[in-house]
Structures are given as structure tokens and as C-alpha cells.
Enzyme design. Structure first.
Site, short mmCIF file in Angstrom:
data_model
loop_
_atom_site.label_atom_id
_atom_site.label_comp_id
_atom_site.label_asym_id
_atom_site.label_seq_id
_atom_site.Cartn_x
_atom_site.Cartn_y
_atom_site.Cartn_z
N ASP A 114 -11.19 10.76 11.86
CA ASP A 114 -11.17 10.27 10.49
C ASP A 114 -10.58 11.39 9.64
O ASP A 114 -10.49 12.53 10.08
CB ASP A 114 -12.58 9.86 10.04
C1 GLC Z 1 -11.09 7.25 5.20
C2 GLC Z 1 -11.88 6.26 6.01
C3 GLC Z 1 -11.10 5.65 7.14
C4 GLC Z 1 -9.64 5.52 6.72
C5 GLC Z 1 -9.09 6.92 6.58
C6 GLC Z 1 -7.63 6.92 6.08
O1 GLC Z 1 -11.90 8.33 4.80
O2 GLC Z 1 -13.16 6.67 6.51
O3 GLC Z 1 -11.68 4.38 7.45
O4 GLC Z 1 -8.91 4.78 7.68
O5 GLC Z 1 -9.89 7.75 5.75
O6 GLC Z 1 -7.60 6.45 4.76
#
Ligand code: GLC
Length: 729
Positions: free
Chosen positions: A269
């Protein structure tokens, strides 16, 4: 638009077997290329040519939403985009939103709405639309589906996820993943694992038993890998048993890659990687988002990521074995070849009527009729005047909620949907009823205006519930949104007072709630004759709601999570011993999540898991349960005993009469959605394998099937069991 072909003659066979005999106009997969290549041989060839510096460039981001490429060898960046229910607007390479690009897309109903259809074929259609639009927008990976189990009603991101039940989670995930990937785009099962709240999500540590992990929180991911064949998985922010999920050798290597056989790439993430050596040694293959903390400094340097240039130094000085880096690079290359990021990308389609039709079909089947004492369906010919009350009748939701935001090509609100259907047949009035503002309470003037309006109309329709945030900006994510959890289950903005006043003025007011999950309805639930759960139903949601209210669509939605009477009834807030706002989260309720808890501890919900009414009725007769070799075959006659065609979700729950370890009162182990014309009967049959009767014995570290008597229950919801039968195993 064609990506430059950098490796000569590389044309991939994109698996395009259509996964489902799709009942919906799901976009057809791109035509197969006749020529295929041996991906592993190509990977071997590239690995022999890559320098260490080039390999390290590939295992971390090269921009906000791309991974590093190697121009010299024709290895492209992997281009990613959110989100789970629509391709997010263009972010640019350094979080500076691209302006003036064509990035308004199909806004599908959210995850809980999709799950409420209990229709895996719609899961496939959903994924197909997402993949097709990702192709059009030149994306290799769509960052969805969100699979985290709905453990507490307060979790801000529940709307992005699917359900409280592991079996339904798995069924709805598989079609979604295959739908995306049959378009030649990678799905990304997220957030692996136990990211079930937003409170301090980058610091929270989650503890749970192996039983809970194996029986509740992993099955969706296991299905995404082993049945859906997901090309990527996203590691969650939180810690699990003391290790960051993005650094967890137990989760990433032992379970995901070795036990489940996942051969794709694990993406962190955004900013979830916190330590170089832990990340290098664990099965995280691609570090994303570590530029986020750098943004404030104005000095973003992608080589400074935890898995950036420092890894070159560590390999060169013998601290890190280059083989660890090679394993990551191989998985990234495999993903690059699988999504055809080098060859001729399928053109995809964008904002087409077919895509909008899929959004409509899902919304039609997602809306759940919770309660109906005679008010619905409305009769178009008899309805002269309609009073619509509530700010959610005119509010658009697509752009809110955090990273799952979508710049919708359009979004039909409930009021617009009613106007589209009835505008030329009835007088439609609108009263805002309440104001959406931070900390806002009830407004007596608005209530008075609403009361006057509903008193005079033939039909009164209240549309309220939750919102994502006050605007589309991150800093005011309020309720159903990322990085925030709800403060409680109460309706915000003084809606309870308004609903009480409106129902007192016109008891025939229809209550429609939007949002990602349950609210506390205690103050007015008994007065309300009719209650409808509409979720965030996507760009066609207003039209679908109007069709359901006026009977053009017979509702077939079923709750994918329990609606508790009050928050304290939820196991995450009663049985679990750690407070919800605690950096140490111990899931002491174990496997007793959702209905598994309510049914086992005999707690009455407001509305049960699997509940949803229809405008017709269904009867179940003549259950038969018989053992056939290592399977159990269950069948039953289901009849549409009403006067209107409709669809029924026949749910099969299993109860283990006696077990060495405690088991829930019942567990969903199969379901089928059957469409029946009025008066028709269908024999519905299920074949259950050993897995439908087994449980994970964490004292032995394995799945066990104990001999004894099992009760098979067939019903229209977990609390509306119609037929039962026993089987000896
Ligand atoms: C965010 C989310 C994830 C997302 C990523 C990119 O913090 O937790 O679900 O796909 O970052 O935006």
C-alpha cells in the site's frame, strides 16, 4: 493507443476464456492473439541482461502510480490506478492532478452494493467494465477489489469492501478478478490482510487466532489467488502479529506465495514499507507511495525509497543476497508480460452505454428492501404527487471517499431518477430536510418545510443516510471514507429528528438510506412502514431506485452484512476486548464475526445477514440431502408463489451439531440466485465438498472434518430458514 513495441515479436495470448456465461452485456475480452510466447523464457532472458541497478529500479515506484521500467531493455513501467469501483481521475506523476484530460469514467456501484446482489455473474461484468476502462486509460493494474472483511459497522472503508462472510467474499471476488483480467489488466486484491478499520491504520497492530485468520480473513484472498488468478495483491498498512503486513514473511511468503501458490507481484500500500532489510527479506515485490512523506519537503526522490538505491549498496557489500532482488523482479516481469504491457494494448472502451447498463443492472440488483408494510411498489398511474425529502436525494457521491473516488461521467441522483421516471406523470416536490455540514444538527425550519410537503403529497420518499465527506477533498472525509472511521452508528445532521417528524406527518413515508452499511434506526424503525437500503449505487443509482420503488424492478438484493440494532450489539464492540480506537487490536471475538456471532450468541439484529424482501413470495419444499461419495447433494423446490416475476437468493447454511472446538451456529456454504416467473417452480441443487463441513483446528494447525451429524439449512436469509435436513458424515 499503442504502447511502443520494445521487444520484437512479443505478442501475448491474453487468457480470454469468458469466465461466466455472463447474463449481462459484460464487455467481451480482447481478441486472442494467435502467437504466444513463453513468458518464463522471456523472463530468464531479461534477467540475464538486467544490471543490479536496473533491477532495483524496478522494485520501487518511479512516480505516484508507476513502477520503475528499464528503457534499455524495453521493459515498461507498470501503470496503476485506483480504484475498486471506477478508474480514478488522472493523478499525474507527482500527485499533481492532470487537468484537461479525458478522465471522467464509469462510476459503478460500490463494493457492498455489488455484494448485495449475491450475483457472481455481475461480479464478472463489474470487473469487465473496470478492466475495459482501465485499458482505455492506459492502465496495467486496477487497484481493486477491496476484500477486507466487514468486522465493525464503523470502519470508514466498509463501502469499498464486500461482506462480513468469507464465503460470499470469495464468490463475489472471483468473478470480479476474472472480469478485470480477461480484459488484459491486472486486478489487485487488497488490503492483505486484516485492514478492518481506518484508525491509525499505518500503526495499528492486529492480533487474532489462526482459526479467525484461516476461516474468516484469508478465504477471500485465497480465492482471489487460486480461483481468480489475481496477478497482484496489495499488502496492507497495518501490522499483523507485530510485523508490518508489507514486511511479513509469514503472510507474504509462508501463506500467500508458498501455501497458496501466488506467483504474481505483491505491491505495498502507498507508504506501507517502513524498513529496508525487512522489506528486502520479505515477499514484498514493489514499494509504492514512499514519496508521500517527501511531498511536503518538495524534494521527491524515488531512488531514496526503502527499496531504492540503498539496496544496490547492500547487495554490493554482501549484506543482501541479490537472489532476493531477483525473485521480486521476476514477479514484476511476469506481471508485465501477463498484462501485455509490452505488446499491443487492447483499446478498451470508455463511458459506453454498455458499461452504463452494467452499472444499472448491478444497482437494480443491489438495492435491498428491508421492510415493506404495503407501501411498495408504488403505482405510476395512481401517483399524482411525490414529496421527496432529504439532502441525499440530490447529493452526488462519486468523488468522495478517498482513493476509491471516481470522476463520474455522470451520476443520476435519487431525485433525478424519480424525475426521469415520473416527471411527466406526477408533481414532484423536494425539501432538503437537513443540512450536510460538519457537526450540523437538526434544522427546525427545514423540518417544518419537509413536514408541510409530505403532508400534502400522495407519496413521500425520504432519502438520507451517510455521505463520504463534505466535499471531494481528503481533508474532510467524514463517514464512509478512507483514513477515517465513523464515530458511531447514528445518522448525522439531525436526521433522526427529521425522520420522526416526517413519519408523524405522513406515516406512509418511504425511508431510503444510502451509505456503506447499517445505521442505528431505533428512534423510528417501528414507525416506518417501508425501509430501503440503497448503498452508494453508482452513476445509474437514481434510475435504479426509481425503478425499484415503482416496481419496474422487483428488488432482489440481500444484506451482505448484519445490520445490528445498535453498535454495542456488534461483536467487534462487545465481544472484542480491545477498544476500537486502540493501536493494539486483538480480534478476541475470533471467528464470531457478523451473523456467526448474532446467531451463536442469540442477539437479535435489526436486519439479518442475507435479508432482503421481494414484491413476490417464494416457497421452499421437499428438501433432499444425500451423501454421494465425498460430496453431499442438497436439493429443494423453490416456487415463486406470488403474482410477479422475481429473483430469490437461496442460501445454504451448515450447522455442525457437535465439534471438538466451538463452531458458529451456522455458516454460509453455498447460495444460488434463481429467477422465477410468477407461479414457476425450480429444483435448486447444491453439491457440497468436504470444505463445507470442515473447520480450522488451530490446536493442530490444520483443517479437520469431524464425523457426526450436520444440519443443512436452506433459507431466504440467515434468520429466515425454510427447510432443514441432516446428514451424517
Ligand atoms: C491508499 C489506499 C489504497 C490505494 C492506494 C493508492 O492509501 O489504502 O487502497 O489503492 O493508497 O491510492
Amino acid at each position: 493507443m499503442t504502447k511502443p513495441i520494445r521487444l520484437l515479436g512479443l505478442i501475448l495470448l491474453v487468457a480470454s476464456c469468458c469466465y461466466w456465461s455472463a447474463c449481462d452485456p459484460a464487455p467481451t475480452p480482447p481478441a486472442d492473439d494467435n502467437d504466444t510466447i513463453d513468458i518464463e523464457a522471456e523472463i530468464d532472458s531479461l534477467m540475464s541482461q538486467l544490471t543490479l541497478e536496473e533491477k532495483v529500479r524496478m522494485i520501487h515506484a518511479s512516480s505516484a502510480f508507476t513502477s520503475g521500467g528499464v528503457e534499455r531493455l524495453g521493459i515498461p513501467e507498470l501503470i496503476m490506478s485506483d480504484g475498486p469501483h471506477g478508474v480514478r481521475h488522472e493523478h499525474g506523476r507527482d500527485w499533481i492532478k492532470d487537468e484537461g484530460v479525458r478522465d471522467s469514467s464509469t462510476y459503478l456501484p460500490v463494493g457492498t452494493a455489488l455484494a448485495a446482489t449475491w450475483n457472481p455473474e455481475l461480479g464478472y461484468a463489474f470487473g469487465s467494465v473496470l478492466g475495459s476502462e482501465a485499458n482505455y486509460r492506459q492502465k496495467d493494474i486496477i487497484l481493486g477489489p477491496g476484500l477486507n472483511i466487514i468486522r465493525s459497522p464503523l470502519n470508514g472503508r466498509n463501502f469499498e469492501y464486500l461482506t462480513e462472510d468469507p464465503y460470499l467474499n470469495a464468490r463475489m471476488t472471483v468473478g470480479y478478478v476474472k472480469g478485470v483480467q480477461d480484459q488484459g489488466v491486472a486486478a489487485c486484491a487488497k488490503h492483505y490482510v486484516a485492514n478492518n478499520l481506518e484508525y491509525e491504520r499505518e500503526m495499528v497492530n492486529v492480533e487474532m487466532s489462526d482459526r479467525a485468520l484461516r476461516e474468516i480473513y484469508l478465504p477471500g484472498f485465497k480465492a482471489a489467488v487460486q480461483e481468480g488468478g489475481t496477478y497482484t495483491v496489495m499488502a496492507a498498512y497495518n501490522k499483523f502479529r507485530g510485523d508490518y503486513c508489507a514486511h511479513s514473511e509469514y503472510l507474504l511468503d509462508t501463506i500467500l506465495k508458498m501455501e497458496y501458490g501466488f506467483d504474481g507481484a505483491v505491491i505495498s500500500d502507498w507508504n506501507a514499507v517502513k524498513n529496508t532489510m525487512e522489506a528486502v527479506n520479505a515477499g514484498i515485490d514493489l514499494e509504492m507511495g514512499s514519496d508521500l512523506p517527501m511531498l511536503a519537503t518538495g524534494n521527491v526522490d524515488y531512488s531514496k525509497f526503502h527499496m531504492g538505491d540503498t539496496v544496490v549498496t547492500l547487495v554490493n557489500n554482501g549484506t543482501v543476497d541479490e537472489a532476493l532482488i531477483d525473485k521480486k523482479v521476476r514477479r514484476l516481469l511476469r506481471t508485465i508480460f501477463r498484462v501485455n504491457a509490452i505488446g499491443e494494448r487492447a483499446p478498451g472502451a470508455y463511458n459506453t452505454p454498455e458499461h452504463q447498463q452494467v452499472a444499472r443492472d448491478i444497482a437494480d440488483e443491489a438495492i435491498v428492501l428491508l421492510k415493506n408494510e404495503g407501501l411498495l411498489p408504488l403505482n405510476e398511474g395512481e401517483t399524482q404527487s411525490i414529496a421527496v425529502v432529504g439532502a441525499n436525494a440530490t447529493r452526488k457521491h462519486a468523488g468522495g471517499g478517498g482513493s476509491s473516488q471516481v470522476k463520474a461521467y455522470y451520476e443520476v441522483t435519487p431525485l433525478e431518477g424519480l424525475q426521469n421516471l415520473m416527471g411527466d406523470k406526477a408533481d414532484i416536490s423536494y425539501a432538503e430536510g437537513y443540512v450536510v455540514e460538519k457537526g450540523g444538527g437538526s434544522n427546525s425550519d427545514l423540518i417544518a418545510a419537509a413536514v408541510e410537503q409530505v403532508t400534502q403529497a400522495d407519496v413521500a420518499i425520504y432519502v438520507g443516510g451517510y455521505i463520504h465527506g463534505y466535499s471531494d477533498e481528503w481533508n474532510d472525509n467524514a463517514y464512509d471514507a478512507e483514513a477515517t472511521d465513523k464515530p458511531d452508528m447514528l445518522l448525522p445532521f439531525g436526521q433522526d429528528e427529521l425522520i420522526e417528524a416526517v413519519l408523524a406527518a405522513n406515516p406512509n413515508t418511504i425511508i431510503v438510506l444510502m451509505g456503506g452499511g447499517p445505521v442505528d434506526m431505533q428512534r423510528w424503525q417501528s414507525q416506518a412502514k417501508t425501509i430501503v437500503q440503497a448503498w452508494y449505487p453508482g452513476m445509474e443509482g437514481g434510475n435504479a431506485l426509481a425503478d425499484v420503488l415503482f416496481g419496474n424492478v422487483n428488488p432482489s438484493g440481500k444484506l451482505p452484512m448484519t445490520f445490528p440494532v445498535k453498535l454495542e450489539d456488534s461483536p467487534a464492540h462487545s465481544l472484542a476486548v480491545t477498544g476500537f480506537e486502540s493501536l493494539e487490536q486483538d480480534y478476541t471475538e475470533g471467528i464470531f464475526v457478523g451473523y456467526r456471532y448474532f446467531d451463536s450468541y442469540e442477539v437479535e439484529p435489526a436486519f439479518a445477514f442475507g435479508h432482503g424482501l421481494s414484491y413476490t413470495t417464494f416457497t421452499y419444499e421437499n428438501i433432499a440431502v444425500e451423501k454421494k461419495d465425498n460430496t453431499v447433494v442438497v436439493s429443494v423446490n423453490v416456487t415463486n408463489s406470488g403474482d410477479r416475476d422475481g429473483a430469490e437468493v437461496v442460501q445454504l447454511y451448515v450447522n455442525d451439531n457437535e465439534s471438538a472446538l466451538p463452531r458458529p451456529a451456522q455458516e454460509l456454504k453455498a447460495f444460488q440466485k434463481v429467477e422465477l416467473t410468477a407461479g414457476a417452480t425450480e429444483r435448486v441443487e447444491f453439491t457440497l465438498g468436504e470444505d463445507a463441513f470442515s473447520y480450522y483446528d488451530d490446536t493442530q494447525g490444520k483443517w479437520v472434518l469431524e464425523h457426526g451429524t450436520f444440519t443443512i439449512k436452506l433459507g431466504s436469509s440467515s434468520r429466515d430458514i425454510r427447510q432443514e435436513g441432516n446428514i451424517e458424515w
